[in-house]
Scaffold this motif. Sequence first.
Motif: not given
Length: 491
Positions: A269, A415, A424, A441
């Motif tokens: 993560s 990410a 996240a 995300l």
Amino acid sequence: MRTKAEWQAMAASLVIESRAFIAGEYVTSQNSQTFTDINPATGEVLAQVVACHEADVAHAVQVAKQQFEAGCWSALPARERKRILLAWAALLREHAEELALLETLDTGKPIGHAQAIDINNTVYCVQWFAEAIDKISGDVPDIAANLHAVISREPMGVVAAIVPWNFPLMMASWKFAPALAAGNSVILKPSEKSPLTAIRVAGLAKQAGIPDGVFQVLPGDGSVGAMLAQHMDVDCVTFTGSTAVGRKIAQASASSNLKRIWLELGGKSANIVMADADLQAAAEGVAAGVFFNQGEMCSAGSRVLVQRAVYPQFIDLLEHAAKAWQPADPLEQNTLMGAIIDRSQFDKVMGYIAVGREEAELIFGGEAVSGTAGWFIQPTLFVSSPDTKIAREEIFGPVCTVILFDDEAQALQIANDSIYGLGAGIWTQNIGTAYRMSRKLRAGSVWINCYEESGDQNLPFGGYKQSGNGRDKSLHALDKYMEIKTTLLKI
Ligand code: NAD
């Protein structure tokens, strides 16, 4: 708060149950095999644990199915199952210190965390699903004047819960509590690295009134999980563990009876620190997000993305915050980081650190703790490009990889560039930035100005992409263990 000496005295007088729990009794395996369970903080043998075998699996599944069909649990009114599960929760609460101690001895995690997180959340989880189950009813949709339809939920049958070693009882409770509340027969397969609390709570389940064969525990290695995943009379496998084993479970389902499968898998993560963040709070949150539970956390924020403009300032704060997470004796009440679960995981983490020394820049840590018989590793911090092995693969240890970025778009790109999508984090003081980024995300949980799973049972937990499917916790979890039936009547 207990002293280390008090915990040690309790440990010395513990009688550890190490047998399987089948058909309401503690039993040895039909082939008499056992495996050795070790305290990773001391290297001492805790128990010789029963290693279940094919015949044990067959017996447990047969009893679970019989009991399901007999309706001694599945056909009870929801309020009755609630009463019994609440009695179990009360017994778990009564035995909380013993369970926390067992968890610490078995995993090497700090006793304070075992109490506050693992056992507290287990009790809360059982209580929460017990309290939820008699509040749920079906639907009667308005479809036509001459038709009457009822949409109802029914338990699935035999649910096998296969769980890992990092939060042994808590992870298990996220599965057995909703599955039992829904009326299923549950077979729990704990990890061979941490089977003791699962075994212990089975006796308490019986004491609370859960009928024999409705909650059973089969210790053993992965072969026991594989047999359950392949079994034609297991209706559902709910799994937490590695993505590699999750894939095998999906294959076993496909090649057997297409049993329902729910997979909570690995992660890598990203925890993103924007230049406008409260950097002190971010540094503390980032350190806790990756070093808590020795970094043995599926949701560990192990990729720390830092906006270049604040890098020098932030890395100093992070180094300071991380140094608080020094490993120490798990039986000291104030210890923050304990031992790594076993030799093989220790070797795996040290192997990644060796690779990191080659491909990235080590900022601090990177050493095992010497002078102890247990498996302890210092909190370790690297700075790396996003494409190294340590930046892409799940390490499952106290290793944090910092990656620099220039702007929001680049942070999101890095990410999301992962096979995983579990959690996240975003650290910023701009609420617009926070919400804009959280929507982009690809992760099952997004934490803003915090990085924690939060024990609250209302919050679903699970992953996108190869971090799995389905959600543990919350009412969504109940849906995983119930079939939906449509009944249509012509008036
Ligand atoms: P693991 O996959 O090695 O083992 C998990 C369980 O599966 C154990 O009980 C093991 O005995 C059993 N198993 C092994 N081989 C099997 C097979 N072929 N068929 C059926 N069962 C089998 O995982 P682990 O090392 O115990 O735990 C670490 C992993 O768990 C990490 O990848 C971590 O990210 C993941 N995890 C995920 C979550 C989540 O909620 N997503 C939570 C905790 C841990």
